[in-house]
Design a protein around this motif. Structure first.
Motif, PDB file in Angstrom:
ATOM      1  N   THR A   1       0.709  -1.151  -0.036  1.00 40.55           N
ATOM      2  CA  THR A   1       0.161  -0.043  -0.022  1.00 40.55           C
ATOM      3  C   THR A   1       0.847   0.990   0.093  1.00 40.55           C
ATOM      4  O   THR A   1       0.557   2.249  -0.442  1.00 40.55           O
ATOM      5  CB  THR A   1      -1.004   0.219   1.140  1.00 40.55           C
ATOM      6  OG1 THR A   1      -0.168   0.027   2.585  1.00 40.55           O
ATOM      7  CG2 THR A   1      -2.142  -1.158   1.213  1.00 40.55           C
TER       8      THR A   1
ATOM      9  N   THR B   1     -12.251   7.051 -10.014  1.00 42.26           N
ATOM     10  CA  THR B   1     -12.187   6.169  -8.955  1.00 42.26           C
ATOM     11  C   THR B   1     -10.573   5.924  -8.443  1.00 42.26           C
ATOM     12  O   THR B   1      -9.669   5.891  -9.598  1.00 42.26           O
ATOM     13  CB  THR B   1     -12.660   4.783  -9.426  1.00 42.26           C
ATOM     14  OG1 THR B   1     -13.931   4.977  -9.637  1.00 42.26           O
ATOM     15  CG2 THR B   1     -12.580   3.814  -8.402  1.00 42.26           C
ATOM     16  N   SER B   2     -10.330   6.150  -7.295  1.00 39.54           N
ATOM     17  CA  SER B   2      -8.959   5.834  -7.011  1.00 39.54           C
ATOM     18  C   SER B   2      -8.759   4.790  -5.996  1.00 39.54           C
ATOM     19  O   SER B   2      -9.667   4.605  -5.150  1.00 39.54           O
ATOM     20  CB  SER B   2      -8.326   7.308  -5.985  1.00 39.54           C
ATOM     21  OG  SER B   2      -7.236   7.462  -5.722  1.00 39.54           O
ATOM     22  N   ASP B   3      -7.858   3.864  -6.280  1.00 39.84           N
ATOM     23  CA  ASP B   3      -7.682   2.754  -5.397  1.00 39.84           C
ATOM     24  C   ASP B   3      -7.495   3.173  -3.948  1.00 39.84           C
ATOM     25  O   ASP B   3      -7.963   2.553  -2.926  1.00 39.84           O
ATOM     26  CB  ASP B   3      -6.336   1.905  -5.737  1.00 39.84           C
ATOM     27  CG  ASP B   3      -6.616   1.394  -7.275  1.00 39.84           C
ATOM     28  OD1 ASP B   3      -5.812   0.966  -7.850  1.00 39.84           O
ATOM     29  OD2 ASP B   3      -7.807   1.391  -7.723  1.00 39.84           O
ATOM     30  N   ARG B   4      -6.347   4.244  -3.857  1.00 42.25           N
ATOM     31  CA  ARG B   4      -6.099   4.451  -2.417  1.00 42.25           C
ATOM     32  C   ARG B   4      -5.721   5.865  -2.540  1.00 42.25           C
ATOM     33  O   ARG B   4      -5.894   6.620  -3.344  1.00 42.25           O
ATOM     34  CB  ARG B   4      -4.582   3.874  -2.190  1.00 42.25           C
ATOM     35  CG  ARG B   4      -4.901   2.383  -2.163  1.00 42.25           C
ATOM     36  CD  ARG B   4      -3.436   1.746  -2.430  1.00 42.25           C
ATOM     37  NE  ARG B   4      -3.710   0.196  -2.553  1.00 42.25           N
ATOM     38  CZ  ARG B   4      -2.838  -0.703  -3.082  1.00 42.25           C
ATOM     39  NH1 ARG B   4      -1.494   0.027  -3.416  1.00 42.25           N
ATOM     40  NH2 ARG B   4      -2.934  -1.971  -3.195  1.00 42.25           N
TER      41      ARG B   4
ATOM     42  N   SER C   1      -4.773   5.341  -9.605  1.00 42.07           N
ATOM     43  CA  SER C   1      -6.254   5.161 -10.214  1.00 42.07           C
ATOM     44  C   SER C   1      -5.664   3.590 -10.975  1.00 42.07           C
ATOM     45  O   SER C   1      -4.667   3.853 -11.730  1.00 42.07           O
ATOM     46  CB  SER C   1      -6.593   5.802 -11.156  1.00 42.07           C
ATOM     47  OG  SER C   1      -7.675   5.751 -12.019  1.00 42.07           O
ATOM     48  N   ASN C   2      -6.631   2.664 -11.188  1.00 36.43           N
ATOM     49  CA  ASN C   2      -6.330   1.586 -12.180  1.00 36.43           C
ATOM     50  C   ASN C   2      -7.413   1.628 -13.457  1.00 36.43           C
ATOM     51  O   ASN C   2      -7.656   0.803 -13.971  1.00 36.43           O
ATOM     52  CB  ASN C   2      -6.468   0.235 -11.514  1.00 36.43           C
ATOM     53  CG  ASN C   2      -7.737  -0.035 -11.041  1.00 36.43           C
ATOM     54  OD1 ASN C   2      -8.799   0.922 -11.076  1.00 36.43           O
ATOM     55  ND2 ASN C   2      -8.034  -1.084 -10.491  1.00 36.43           N
TER      56      ASN C   2
END
Lengths: 112, 115
Positions: free
Chosen positions: A99, B28-31, B93-94
């Motif tokens: 992460t 959309t952002s993963d994190r 972002s993926n």
């Protein structure tokens, strides 16, 4: 504490010189990145690598090149430095599936 | 393409006061990440937010994430001079494929805390 190192920390060099900025990490991370940051501005991705012998250009166009011959090493080279290359260059690494990205101390480059 | 915007860009606070920095992102952002940077220094990781509703706190700083609103906040409680620094949020972002963990940064918020 992250084990990612950049050298040199500061570099003042004349126009037209070839330079290599070094970045090494001892964490076995497969993903590595180079970001460029002008003073007081945000960071922009200029290169990344997801493993040995893989390199890709980032979102910001750069005249620099990179190589990834060993997992732990991700050097950035400017063949002919120009004043427009004056900036701070930050290297980062991350474990696949991890992460967190860890940043090096940065290299502050001034081309005169 | 992920875009990240922070506001305010400059924040001057008195010691002891509370304030919030906002971070909006476009897709959309993963994190969502928060970093601190002192002048001339590298980035120090503060928080990594992984899911909707995530809240993390460390000392006088608290970060939260609302993925539906595409908004993260960094709340400062009872500010002290040592918190003076530049704060960046960043996302990954993926969209359209693997992100490879590439970070897209906001412009940064320069925080100055006065006595």
């Amino acid at each position: 504490e992250a084990d990612i190192y950049q050298t040199p920390r500061y570099l003042v060099i004349g126009t037209g010189k070839k330079i290599t900025l070094e970045c090494s990490q001892t964490m076995g991370h497969d993903k590595m990145y180079w970001y460029q940051q002008d003073p007081g501005m945000e960071l922009h991705l200029i290169h990344y690598s997801y493993g040995v012998n893989s390199t890709e250009k980032g979102d910001l166009s750069s005249e620099s090149t990179v190589s990834r011959i060993r997992t732990e090493h991700f050097p950035l080279t400017l063949e002919s430095a120009r004043p427009s290359h004056t900036s701070q260059y930050l290297c980062a690494s991350r474990l696949a599936g991890g992460t967190e990205a860890f940043f090096g101390q940065g290299t502050r480059l001034t081309v005169v | 393409e992920l875009k990240v915007e922070q506001n305010p860009l400059f924040l001057s606070m008195q010691e002891g006061k509370n304030y919030t920095i906002y971070c909006n992102y476009s897709t959309t952002s993963d994190r969502l990440y928060w970093y601190r940077q002192d002048p001339g220094k590298s980035l120090e990781s503060l928080f990594v937010l992984l899911s909707n509703g995530a809240v993390k706190q460390e000392g006088r700083l608290m970060a939260s994430l609302d993925t539906k609103a595409r908004l993260s906040t960094l709340h400062i409680t009872a500010a002290v001079h040592d918190l003076s620094a530049t704060y960046f949020c960043a996302g990954t972002s993926n969209a359209g494929g693997t992100s490879y963990g590439k970070l897209t940064f906001g412009q940064g918020t320069i925080l100055t805390v006065h006595p």
